[in-house]
Scaffold this motif. Structure first.
Motif, mmCIF file in Angstrom:
data_model
loop_
_atom_site.group_PDB
_atom_site.id
_atom_site.type_symbol
_atom_site.label_atom_id
_atom_site.label_comp_id
_atom_site.label_asym_id
_atom_site.label_seq_id
_atom_site.Cartn_x
_atom_site.Cartn_y
_atom_site.Cartn_z
ATOM 1 N N HIS A 141 0.838 -1.204 0.000
ATOM 2 C CA HIS A 141 0.000 0.000 0.000
ATOM 3 C C HIS A 141 0.873 1.254 0.000
ATOM 4 C CE1 HIS A 141 -2.683 3.124 1.666
ATOM 5 N NE2 HIS A 141 -3.590 2.502 0.934
ATOM 6 N N TYR A 142 1.893 1.254 0.842
ATOM 7 C CA TYR A 142 2.833 2.386 0.850
ATOM 8 C C TYR A 142 3.512 2.513 -0.512
ATOM 9 C CZ TYR A 142 7.183 4.857 1.123
ATOM 10 O OH TYR A 142 8.211 5.703 0.825
ATOM 11 N N LEU A 143 3.981 1.389 -1.046
ATOM 12 C CA LEU A 143 4.716 1.413 -2.306
ATOM 13 C C LEU A 143 3.875 2.003 -3.430
ATOM 14 C CD1 LEU A 143 7.478 0.601 -3.479
ATOM 15 C CD2 LEU A 143 6.461 -1.615 -4.073
ATOM 16 N N MET A 144 2.582 1.737 -3.407
ATOM 17 C CA MET A 144 1.707 2.255 -4.465
ATOM 18 C C MET A 144 1.623 3.781 -4.447
ATOM 19 S SD MET A 144 0.900 -0.253 -6.368
ATOM 20 C CE MET A 144 2.603 -0.749 -6.029
ATOM 21 N N THR A 145 1.928 4.392 -3.307
ATOM 22 C CA THR A 145 1.942 5.860 -3.241
ATOM 23 C C THR A 145 3.178 6.426 -3.931
ATOM 24 O OG1 THR A 145 3.118 6.067 -1.120
ATOM 25 C CG2 THR A 145 0.695 5.815 -1.037
ATOM 26 N N GLN A 146 4.127 5.550 -4.261
ATOM 27 C CA GLN A 146 5.381 5.981 -4.872
ATOM 28 C C GLN A 146 5.391 5.846 -6.402
ATOM 29 O OE1 GLN A 146 7.682 7.408 -2.694
ATOM 30 N NE2 GLN A 146 5.851 7.087 -1.445
ATOM 31 N N ARG A 147 4.287 5.366 -6.975
ATOM 32 C CA ARG A 147 4.244 5.169 -8.425
ATOM 33 C C ARG A 147 4.410 6.489 -9.170
ATOM 34 N NH1 ARG A 147 -0.895 2.544 -10.119
ATOM 35 N NH2 ARG A 147 0.169 2.356 -12.100
ATOM 36 N N GLN A 148 5.147 6.435 -10.268
ATOM 37 C CA GLN A 148 5.415 7.626 -11.073
ATOM 38 C C GLN A 148 5.656 7.175 -12.517
ATOM 39 O OE1 GLN A 148 5.577 10.664 -12.645
ATOM 40 N NE2 GLN A 148 5.929 11.400 -10.574
ATOM 41 N N PRO A 149 4.759 7.544 -13.422
ATOM 42 C CA PRO A 149 4.904 7.067 -14.803
ATOM 43 C C PRO A 149 6.008 7.762 -15.611
ATOM 44 C CG PRO A 149 2.968 8.458 -14.597
ATOM 45 C CD PRO A 149 3.535 8.278 -13.213
ATOM 46 N N ASP A 150 6.287 9.003 -15.300
ATOM 47 C CA ASP A 150 7.236 9.771 -16.111
ATOM 48 C C ASP A 150 8.582 9.911 -15.422
ATOM 49 O OD1 ASP A 150 5.226 10.259 -18.066
ATOM 50 O OD2 ASP A 150 4.419 11.825 -16.756
ATOM 51 N N PRO B 156 10.716 7.837 -13.825
ATOM 52 C CA PRO B 156 10.719 7.366 -12.434
ATOM 53 C C PRO B 156 12.127 7.129 -11.885
ATOM 54 C CG PRO B 156 10.178 5.568 -13.916
ATOM 55 C CD PRO B 156 10.252 6.818 -14.755
ATOM 56 N N THR B 157 12.268 7.351 -10.580
ATOM 57 C CA THR B 157 13.480 6.941 -9.872
ATOM 58 C C THR B 157 13.450 5.415 -9.753
ATOM 59 O OG1 THR B 157 12.433 6.972 -7.689
ATOM 60 C CG2 THR B 157 13.419 9.061 -8.471
ATOM 61 N N ASP B 158 14.483 4.828 -9.199
ATOM 62 C CA ASP B 158 14.512 3.371 -9.022
ATOM 63 C C ASP B 158 13.344 2.889 -8.160
ATOM 64 O OD1 ASP B 158 16.777 3.109 -10.589
ATOM 65 O OD2 ASP B 158 18.148 2.971 -8.892
ATOM 66 N N ILE B 159 13.071 3.592 -7.074
ATOM 67 C CA ILE B 159 11.967 3.196 -6.185
ATOM 68 C C ILE B 159 10.626 3.376 -6.898
ATOM 69 C CG2 ILE B 159 10.706 3.788 -4.069
ATOM 70 C CD1 ILE B 159 13.436 4.271 -2.741
ATOM 71 N N GLU B 160 10.469 4.441 -7.618
ATOM 72 C CA GLU B 160 9.222 4.658 -8.357
ATOM 73 C C GLU B 160 9.015 3.587 -9.432
ATOM 74 O OE1 GLU B 160 9.191 9.506 -7.719
ATOM 75 O OE2 GLU B 160 10.030 8.655 -9.542
ATOM 76 N N GLN B 161 10.099 3.180 -10.095
ATOM 77 C CA GLN B 161 9.988 2.119 -11.088
ATOM 78 C C GLN B 161 9.637 0.788 -10.421
ATOM 79 O OE1 GLN B 161 10.073 2.565 -14.548
ATOM 80 N NE2 GLN B 161 9.127 0.560 -14.318
ATOM 81 N N PHE B 162 10.232 0.525 -9.257
ATOM 82 C CA PHE B 162 9.887 -0.657 -8.460
ATOM 83 C C PHE B 162 8.385 -0.651 -8.173
ATOM 84 C CE2 PHE B 162 10.322 -2.273 -3.796
ATOM 85 C CZ PHE B 162 9.765 -3.504 -4.119
ATOM 86 N N ALA B 163 7.861 0.491 -7.757
ATOM 87 C CA ALA B 163 6.425 0.609 -7.473
ATOM 88 C C ALA B 163 5.590 0.377 -8.731
ATOM 89 C CB ALA B 163 6.122 1.987 -6.880
ATOM 90 N N ASN B 164 6.017 0.957 -9.842
ATOM 91 C CA ASN B 164 5.300 0.756 -11.107
ATOM 92 C C ASN B 164 5.232 -0.728 -11.451
ATOM 93 O OD1 ASN B 164 5.125 3.551 -11.393
ATOM 94 N ND2 ASN B 164 6.824 3.685 -12.827
ATOM 95 N N ASN B 165 6.349 -1.419 -11.315
ATOM 96 C CA ASN B 165 6.409 -2.842 -11.660
ATOM 97 C C ASN B 165 5.618 -3.698 -10.673
ATOM 98 O OD1 ASN B 165 8.036 -2.292 -13.884
ATOM 99 N ND2 ASN B 165 9.917 -2.594 -12.747
ATOM 100 N N ALA B 166 5.711 -3.369 -9.388
ATOM 101 C CA ALA B 166 4.979 -4.137 -8.369
ATOM 102 C C ALA B 166 3.467 -4.031 -8.593
ATOM 103 C CB ALA B 166 5.345 -3.645 -6.968
ATOM 104 N N PHE B 167 3.019 -2.907 -9.106
ATOM 105 C CA PHE B 167 1.602 -2.711 -9.392
ATOM 106 C C PHE B 167 1.063 -3.794 -10.341
ATOM 107 C CE2 PHE B 167 -1.687 -0.834 -12.175
ATOM 108 C CZ PHE B 167 -2.661 -0.573 -11.228
ATOM 109 N N PHE B 168 1.900 -4.211 -11.282
ATOM 110 C CA PHE B 168 1.491 -5.217 -12.272
ATOM 111 C C PHE B 168 1.795 -6.651 -11.832
ATOM 112 C CE2 PHE B 168 2.039 -1.327 -14.763
ATOM 113 C CZ PHE B 168 0.775 -1.246 -15.326
#
Length: 74
Positions: free
Chosen positions: A8-17, A19-31
């Motif tokens: 749930h916390y990680l999903m707050t870090q998603r960033q499509p444009d 992304p930093t490493d953590i944001e990309q991790f969040a993007n990938n974890a979403f899927f």
């Protein structure tokens, strides 16, 4: 007080444009349909990522995200 799950916390870090490493991790974890979404346990999530997640280039990224999660929860 109930602590939110790491996912749930990680999903707050998603960033499509750009992304930093953590944001990309969040993007990938979403899927990732099998991510342990309810877990608050470092060892459980770490083991899952090491054995299952081919989208995480370095566990250091998880470690950094986990520390930010702990900082937010405390």
């Amino acid at each position: 007080m109930h602590r939110e799950s790491f996912y749930h916390y990680l999903m707050t870090q998603r960033q499509p444009d750009h992304p930093t490493d953590i944001e990309q991790f969040a993007n990938n974890a979403f899927f990732d349909t099998t991510f342990p979404k309810q877990s608050q346990d470092f060892d459980e999530i770490s083991k899952y990522l090491e054995e299952t997640a081919d989208y995480l280039p370095s566990m250091t990224i998880f470690d950094e995200a986990w520390q930010k999660y702990l900082d937010k929860m405390n």
